[in-house]
Design an enzyme around this catalytic site. Structure first.
Site, PDB file in Angstrom:
ATOM      1  CG  PHE A   1      -0.438  -0.075   2.097  1.00 29.26           C
ATOM      2  CD1 PHE A   1      -0.463   1.493   3.407  1.00 29.26           C
ATOM      3  CD2 PHE A   1       0.139  -1.501   3.556  1.00 29.26           C
ATOM      4  CE1 PHE A   1       0.507   1.106   4.538  1.00 29.26           C
ATOM      5  CE2 PHE A   1       0.296  -0.933   4.510  1.00 29.26           C
ATOM      6  CZ  PHE A   1       0.579  -0.105   5.058  1.00 29.26           C
ATOM      7  CB  CYS A   2       1.682   3.682  -1.859  1.00 31.69           C
ATOM      8  SG  CYS A   2       0.000   3.814  -3.308  1.00 31.69           S
ATOM      9  CG  ASN A   3       0.383   8.521   0.768  1.00 27.15           C
ATOM     10  OD1 ASN A   3       0.896   8.281   1.257  1.00 27.15           O
ATOM     11  ND2 ASN A   3       0.889   9.705   0.166  1.00 27.15           N
TER      12      ASN A   3
END
Length: 126
Positions: free
Chosen positions: A84-86
């Site tokens: 996951f990222c932003n």
């Protein structure tokens, strides 16, 4: 459509992306959650409990089970890994790259960290 948007569509076509609630359940069942966000985002917005933090620039080396530079958690190619990222864009591209390395169950979190937090799932804050 831009070239990067086409790349994103192709990358996501090979992924079984998870919603925040699906990712939470997967983590409870042993999936490895991996946070690839920059430190300033983690500091400002918080972290997911139990998530492993790996900078994007070394991700492939740390998660490739055949790499001498892997993390201990990268113990097999069929382990479910949820990046996951932003907001779920960079993580899709990164998950597709992990698939190319043979990590058959690498995927990402739809909407990223922000969708997880908006869903009311646990977030650690300083």
């Amino acid at each position: 459509m831009s070239a990067v948007d086409r790349l994103l569509l192709r990358s996501r076509a090979g992924l079984d992306r998870l919603t925040p609630h699906e990712a939470h359940a997967a983590a409870s069942a042993g999936a490895l959650l991996v946070d690839i966000r920059p430190e300033e985002n983690r500091r400002a917005e918080g972290a997911l409990p139990g998530a492993l933090v790996i900078d994007r620039n070394v991700l492939e080396w740390r998660l490739d089970p055949t790499s001498p530079h892997r993390v201990a958690e990268a113990d097999r190619a069929d382990r479910q890994i949820v990046l996951f990222c932003n907001e779920g864009y960079a993580s899709s591209l990164a998950a597709a790259t992990l698939r190319e390395l043979g990590l058959t169950r690498a995927t990402d979190l739809v909407g990223g960290f922000r969708a997880w937090a908006a869903a009311g799932l646990p977030v650690l804050r300083d």
